[in-house]
Design an enzyme around this catalytic site. Structure first.
Site, PDB file in Angstrom:
ATOM      1  N   ARG A  33       0.703  -1.016   0.065  1.00  0.00           N
ATOM      2  CA  ARG A  33       0.237  -0.557  -0.031  1.00  0.00           C
ATOM      3  C   ARG A  33       1.294   0.848  -0.249  1.00  0.00           C
ATOM      4  O   ARG A  33       0.728   2.178  -0.878  1.00  0.00           O
ATOM      5  CB  ARG A  33      -0.660  -0.186   1.471  1.00  0.00           C
ATOM      6  CG  ARG A  33      -2.124   0.952   1.192  1.00  0.00           C
ATOM      7  CD  ARG A  33      -2.702   1.281   2.647  1.00  0.00           C
ATOM      8  NE  ARG A  33      -3.678  -0.011   3.014  1.00  0.00           N
ATOM      9  CZ  ARG A  33      -3.931  -0.231   3.229  1.00  0.00           C
ATOM     10  NH1 ARG A  33      -4.514   0.657   4.279  1.00  0.00           N
ATOM     11  NH2 ARG A  33      -5.030  -1.340   3.383  1.00  0.00           N
ATOM     12  N   HIS A  79      -7.937  -4.270  -8.093  1.00  0.00           N
ATOM     13  CA  HIS A  79      -7.688  -4.283  -6.759  1.00  0.00           C
ATOM     14  C   HIS A  79      -8.814  -3.853  -5.759  1.00  0.00           C
ATOM     15  O   HIS A  79      -9.579  -2.914  -5.720  1.00  0.00           O
ATOM     16  CB  HIS A  79      -7.138  -2.430  -7.400  1.00  0.00           C
ATOM     17  CG  HIS A  79      -6.226  -1.463  -5.848  1.00  0.00           C
ATOM     18  ND1 HIS A  79      -4.938  -1.886  -5.652  1.00  0.00           N
ATOM     19  CD2 HIS A  79      -6.277  -0.415  -5.354  1.00  0.00           C
ATOM     20  CE1 HIS A  79      -4.955  -1.220  -4.283  1.00  0.00           C
ATOM     21  NE2 HIS A  79      -5.623  -0.392  -3.988  1.00  0.00           N
ATOM     22  N   TYR A 123     -17.253  11.834 -14.940  1.00  0.00           N
ATOM     23  CA  TYR A 123     -17.992  13.182 -15.706  1.00  0.00           C
ATOM     24  C   TYR A 123     -16.277  13.087 -16.466  1.00  0.00           C
ATOM     25  O   TYR A 123     -15.893  14.064 -17.142  1.00  0.00           O
ATOM     26  CB  TYR A 123     -17.553  14.596 -15.204  1.00  0.00           C
ATOM     27  CG  TYR A 123     -19.135  14.453 -14.840  1.00  0.00           C
ATOM     28  CD1 TYR A 123     -20.225  14.348 -15.334  1.00  0.00           C
ATOM     29  CD2 TYR A 123     -19.365  14.414 -12.725  1.00  0.00           C
ATOM     30  CE1 TYR A 123     -21.989  14.485 -14.396  1.00  0.00           C
ATOM     31  CE2 TYR A 123     -20.453  14.628 -12.607  1.00  0.00           C
ATOM     32  CZ  TYR A 123     -22.162  13.826 -12.995  1.00  0.00           C
ATOM     33  OH  TYR A 123     -23.306  15.046 -12.745  1.00  0.00           O
TER      34      TYR A 123
END
Length: 736
Positions: A33, A79, A123
């Site tokens: 991570r 993931h 968007y």
């Protein structure tokens, strides 16, 4: 027969269970991570993002795809985490003010340097940049190892080929468990030149690398003002910090007026918060030379700073801003990364470059071997074609008439299994007359390539020469133009600028009042009666200090800490002021012993209630932080009793046990920090009073009494640390 484990309980010690689970969590955080890989400079989420986008064929020449599609593929295949965190990682890779060499090209609203967030992923659209393509180049050529994804339905790369120096070029930041990383971005062309030097001379020093790679290159520009020795030391140890400043220029106005235009701000400083910080400090009168601040930015940064008067020097005004605002910032360096063996560690600059070059070398060997195997396979097939081409009629007969044409072909023309299979799969259009010449040309070309690859794989020197040429290609491609040109200016460490003269403009006499309840304020003028001013109900005046508005005040607490307050920063007017704990961070359990203006030449005698003390310089009491500075170390149950100016030749101490002692001041050491030395042995008692005096001049103990002569005081003389003599009655009178 299997054992049914339902309802099975095992007794385990809580400490062991917690330790085992926490270690597993810590290792997962470190490895999967927070820390980047030294080879490709990526964390798992970034690596999976780039690989998923490549699988979607979002290369720099293709069209864009919705970010929601990309994020969906990443969390669905590689993931299994929240979509918000994955999208945030994708957005950051596309922000040219956050990443020096963006790996994602975004279309739509991807946030701003003001701290505005990106639009929702439904968007926005994205595709890979050429830099990302350079990182992925060769991934189909067995350049790196793959592993199964979390659900074993697909495979993902353990590391990217990474022929672009991404770790140093884009930097990294992350907090794991018990460790963190912070690597600033650098210029890719400079990194490649330093890497070439390391290839040519493996024994090169960090100083020689810094000649080619002089420091970070931040995407927001600015000026690096760190000393060269400090930069070298940071790169040698892998830990340190870099001091950066905003870039500014003076713009002349009419009638001799001028203003400062800030065009670049330090890395990771949000412009909107910077302006808020400046405005707040102006409101608090902590920037007395600044008249106004305006943001006239469009796509480029343009902050306008107007001075209060045109008589101020621009350098002096900027120095006050650098000292008090984020226009000057420090970026920490902590090159804590996962090595090629997946072990975390803090590496030097040379070790990081070496690890990356070793990875590039391994990728070159693997890609060359993969290509050589492909060339040999193709050559084998071409040799089979040539073997049968002059006897096509016989080939056609065998195919038409034999029950097992493959076996017959292998026997008739001495073909291998692969060659016979290729002949059987040959298309009819390949039988045209000119095909044999084309096959021979292809065979000769591949034979030359085979020889070149075998030569390359057989010589380590040739491989490093090839890597140097590849580095030259990276320099040519990414080392110039708007993307590649250095943005952060390397400057010498700035000379100290004296701003005191400019601040003298507002120099005026002040009286600082501190009430019993801890409210502090500044009143204009000297000779004021504290009791003549209003206080909150139940409160009253306690300490009154006369000073100048340019003075710094020192506040000593009972725990032995010194705090610094600028007189100019204190509230003025007819109000009650503000609690002193909002000015400095004094713990609630500490009480205030004294407040006084600091003199650069002044010295103070500080003592604890138990009778220990030392001399400290007033300049040494100045603390830069709100949390103060530990000066006098007191033991548990003890506290600071007094801190008085040093004068005279002797020290007088008086305990509650009614014993007094006078000893020479020269026996008291001057220290910057410590627990002091014993002034008087008090046993279970504590100090009641402490004075400094000149023995020959006598002592006025309190108003209304006569001056006690040397003859009155001599009986109390002794060595420092003694028990002392019984105090005379005049000393005990009216003293609590």
């Amino acid at each position: 027969m299997g054992t049914d484990l339902a309802g099975h309980i095992e007794d385990t010690k809580l400490a062991e269970a917690l330790s085992e689970r926490y270690i597993a969590y810590a290792m997962s955080t470190i490895m999967s991570r927070s820390l980047p890989d030294v080879r490709d400079g990526l964390k798992p989420v970034h690596r999976r993002l780039l690989y998923a986008m490549q699988q979607l064929r979002l290369d720099p020449t293709s069209g864009f795809k919705k970010c929601a599609r990309v994020v969906g593929d990443v969390i669905g295949k590689f993931h299994p985490h929240g979509d918000a965190s994955v999208y945030e990682a994708l957005v950051r890779l596309a922000q040219d003010f956050a990443v020096r060499y963006p790996l994602v090209e975004g279309q739509g609203n991807f946030g701003s340097i003001d701290g505005d967030g990106a639009a929702a992923m439904r968007y926005t659209e994205s595709r890979l940049t050429e830099v990302a393509q350079a990182l992925l180049d060769g991934i189909q050529d067995d350049a790196v190892d793959f592993r199964a994804t979390y659900d074993n339905e697909d495979h993902e790369p353990i590391v990217l080929p990474g022929t672009f120096p991404n770790l140093l070029a884009n930097g990294a930041a992350g907090i794991a468990v018990g460790m963190a990383t912070s690597i600033p971005p650098h210029n890719a062309a400079e990194i490649c030149r330093a890497a070439k030097l390391l290839i040519e001379n493996p024994d090169v020093t960090i100083a020689e690398l810094v000649d080619l790679m002089p420091g970070p290159d931040f995407p927001t520009g600015g000026i690096l003002v760190e000393e060269r020795d400090s930069i070298i030391r940071s790169y040698e140890t892998g830990r340190g910090s870099f001091r950066t400043r905003a870039r500014w220029e003076v713009e002349q106005g009419r009638f001799g007026t001028w203003m400062i235009i800030v065009t670049e701000i330090p890395y990771q400083v949000q412009k909107s918060r910077l302006i808020e910080q400046i405005a707040d400090l102006m409101e608090q009168r902590k920037l007395p030379l600044l008249g106004d601040v305006r943001d006239e930015s469009t796509t480029d940064i343009r902050l306008v700073l107007e001075p209060k008067t045109k008589g101020v020097e621009p350098e002096v005004l900027m120095e006050t801003l650098f000292r008090n605002t984020a226009l000057e910032n420090r970026f920490s360096l902590n090159m804590n990364v996962l090595g090629g063996d997946r072990v975390p560690g803090v590496l030097s600059l040379k070790e990081v470059l070496r690890a990356w070059l070793d990875h590039v070398h391994e990728v070159l060997v693997r890609r060359s071997n993969h290509r050589l195997a492909a060339v040999l396979r193709r050559l084998e097939i071409l040799e089979g074609f040539l073997a049968v081409y002059l006897n096509l009629d016989e080939v056609i007969r065998i195919i038409r008439e034999e029950d097992e044409p493959k076996v017959s072909l292998m026997a008739t023309f001495s073909l291998t299994d692969v060659q016979a299979e290729a002949v059987l799969n040959m298309r009819l259009r390949s039988l045209r007359r000119l095909e044999e010449m084309e096959i021979r040309r292809e065979r000769d070309k591949l034979a030359d390539e085979q020889k070149a690859l075998e030569t390359l794989l057989g010589s380590e020197r040739r491989r490093w020469t090839r890597i140097c040429k590849d580095l030259d290609g990276t320099i040519k491609k990414f080392g110039s133009g708007p993307l590649g040109d250095r943005r952060t200016l390397i400057a010498a460490a700035p000379e100290p600028v004296d701003i005191s003269a400019a601040l003298e403009i507002d120099r005026e006499p002040l009286t600082v009042l501190l009430s019993r309840e801890g409210w502090i304020r500044a009143m204009k003028g000297h000779g004021l009666d504290p009791q003549g001013h209003r206080f909150k109900e139940g409160d009253e005046g306690w300490l009154s200090v006369e000073c100048q508005s340019t003075d710094r005040l020192c506040l000593i607490s009972s725990s032995g800490k010194a705090y610094t307050i600028k007189a100019a920063d204190l509230p003025r007017g007819r109000g009650f002021g503000q609690p002193f704990r909002t000015v400095v961070d004094v713990p609630q359990e500490d009480r205030i012993v004294i407040l006084f203006p600091v003199s650069d030449e002044g010295r103070r005698l500080i003592a604890s209630a138990s009778g220990r003390g030392m001399i400290v310089s007033e300049a040494g009491l100045v603390a830069e932080k709100r949390t103060g500075k530990q000066v006098f170390n007191v033991k548990d149950g003890d506290e600071v009793f007094a801190c008085i100016p040093v004068s005279g030749s002797h020290v007088l101490t008086l305990g509650h046990n009614k014993r007094a002692l006078i000893f020479p001041l020269e026996q008291v050491p001057e220290m910057t920090r410590g627990g002091g030395v014993a002034f008087q042995k008090l046993g279970d008692s504590t100090l009641r009073d402490m004075r400094t005096l000149t023995l020959s001049e006598g002592l006025l103990w309190q108003e209304g009494q006569r001056v006690r002569s040397a003859a009155d005081l001599t009986p109390l003389e002794g060595r420092r640390g003694a028990v002392g003599r019984a105090a005379p009655q005049w000393m005990l009178r009216n003293k609590g």
